[in-house]
Design an enzyme around this catalytic site. Sequence first.
Site, PDB file in Angstrom:
ATOM      1  N   HIS A 103       0.890  -1.163  -0.136  1.00  0.00           N
ATOM      2  CA  HIS A 103      -0.082  -0.044  -0.053  1.00  0.00           C
ATOM      3  C   HIS A 103       0.915   1.040   0.029  1.00  0.00           C
ATOM      4  O   HIS A 103       0.883   2.091   0.808  1.00  0.00           O
ATOM      5  CB  HIS A 103      -0.878  -0.024   1.198  1.00  0.00           C
ATOM      6  CG  HIS A 103      -2.364   0.193   0.900  1.00  0.00           C
ATOM      7  ND1 HIS A 103      -3.055  -0.550   0.063  1.00  0.00           N
ATOM      8  CD2 HIS A 103      -3.160   1.234   1.157  1.00  0.00           C
ATOM      9  CE1 HIS A 103      -4.514  -0.063   0.012  1.00  0.00           C
ATOM     10  NE2 HIS A 103      -4.321   1.061   0.784  1.00  0.00           N
TER      11      HIS A 103
ATOM     12  N   ARG B 129      -6.250   0.517  -7.733  1.00  0.00           N
ATOM     13  CA  ARG B 129      -6.482   0.802  -9.198  1.00  0.00           C
ATOM     14  C   ARG B 129      -4.551   0.647  -9.868  1.00  0.00           C
ATOM     15  O   ARG B 129      -4.726  -0.050 -10.794  1.00  0.00           O
ATOM     16  CB  ARG B 129      -6.975   2.225  -9.561  1.00  0.00           C
ATOM     17  CG  ARG B 129      -8.349   2.158  -9.304  1.00  0.00           C
ATOM     18  CD  ARG B 129      -8.794   3.658  -9.374  1.00  0.00           C
ATOM     19  NE  ARG B 129      -8.664   4.248  -8.142  1.00  0.00           N
ATOM     20  CZ  ARG B 129      -8.651   5.658  -8.012  1.00  0.00           C
ATOM     21  NH1 ARG B 129      -8.716   6.349  -8.865  1.00  0.00           N
ATOM     22  NH2 ARG B 129      -7.931   6.160  -6.564  1.00  0.00           N
TER      23      ARG B 129
END
Length: 364
Positions: free
Chosen positions: A197, A205
């Site tokens: 992340h 996306r």
Amino acid sequence: MEPYIPEMLPLKGIIDCERLLTFVARANMMLGRYDGLLCGIVNPTIMLSPLMNEEAVLSSRIEGTQATVDEVLEHEAGLVSPKSNHEDIKEIINYRKALLSAQKHLEDKPVSMYLIREMHRILLDSVRGQNKSPGEVRNEQNWIGPAGCSMENASFIPPDPMQLSGFLENWEQYARANEKDAIIQAGVLHAQFEMLHPFKDGNGRLGRILIPLFLYQKKVISRPMFYLSSYLEGHRDEYYLRLRNISSNKEWNEWLEFFLNAVTEQAVANVRKAGQIMALYEEMKGRIQSITHSRFTVAVLDSLFWSPVFNVIEFAKNANVPRATVTTIIRKLKKHDIVKELKTGKGRSPSVYCFHSLLDIVKK
């Protein structure tokens, strides 16, 4: 809950190759069949642009947007509805721009953090998240959970930002390495990216855009035009569960089974849909020529496939055909129900049409 500490790549002693053998064989067979179809298309960028539009819509929908393919295309053609969520539409258009930009980058450069940062800038341009450091790897702790929850109530906490650069360097090195099977490697890279992340927003996306880019880099597909979001959006709960179970229970093999099955099923769907698009292209080539007797038949046809919802002004520009000629051709195509008028032109506002046969294929 403490920040997640991921496995270093490549995974050692974790992947059960015997268990995954059947899944790997099926995924490679069906992806190879789809790529064979790609190789037979004269201009896949134009003919399969409907699949790219669908990917942009569905990948963004996984993150919560509500706009449809029709709404995005109508917006671009100048048919603005007060009911449309213009911010959602802008996010989807940005997604498509990031895809196209990345495809051009890969012509002579590999997948890299530089490319990922550039795509991130495009994704967050003038939309939600534009204030979340576009193009910059996060330097503070983030977490995943219900909207507005505190870190104490998070369902997942990515790695500490102080350690993130080392994990990203490891990820980038692994992306350039050669594994026994590139589809498994793509599944590992996607999952690891989502768990790292690395940005404050847009990670999901970006991670999904990376799948076809990596498969193209490894020459598994001849063009970076294999999109998984249709399957992942349709199996969203299991998609998130399988990713979460990697961090909570180290269930890498279960994730890879899911990912390989996703590739297989999506390849089957893409073969069917791409075949229908190719058949429609050939059918329309003959019909438009017989209706218009125009030397601009191919230019008009390509423009219809690139922008199946269009206004006459932009259509003439895209097709590089005189506007008066386009107006005459479109009038004939409307008479034979090849295109439908969505909005009648008035004053300086041009008429808007749709190539409904192509849109019907995309929606199936």
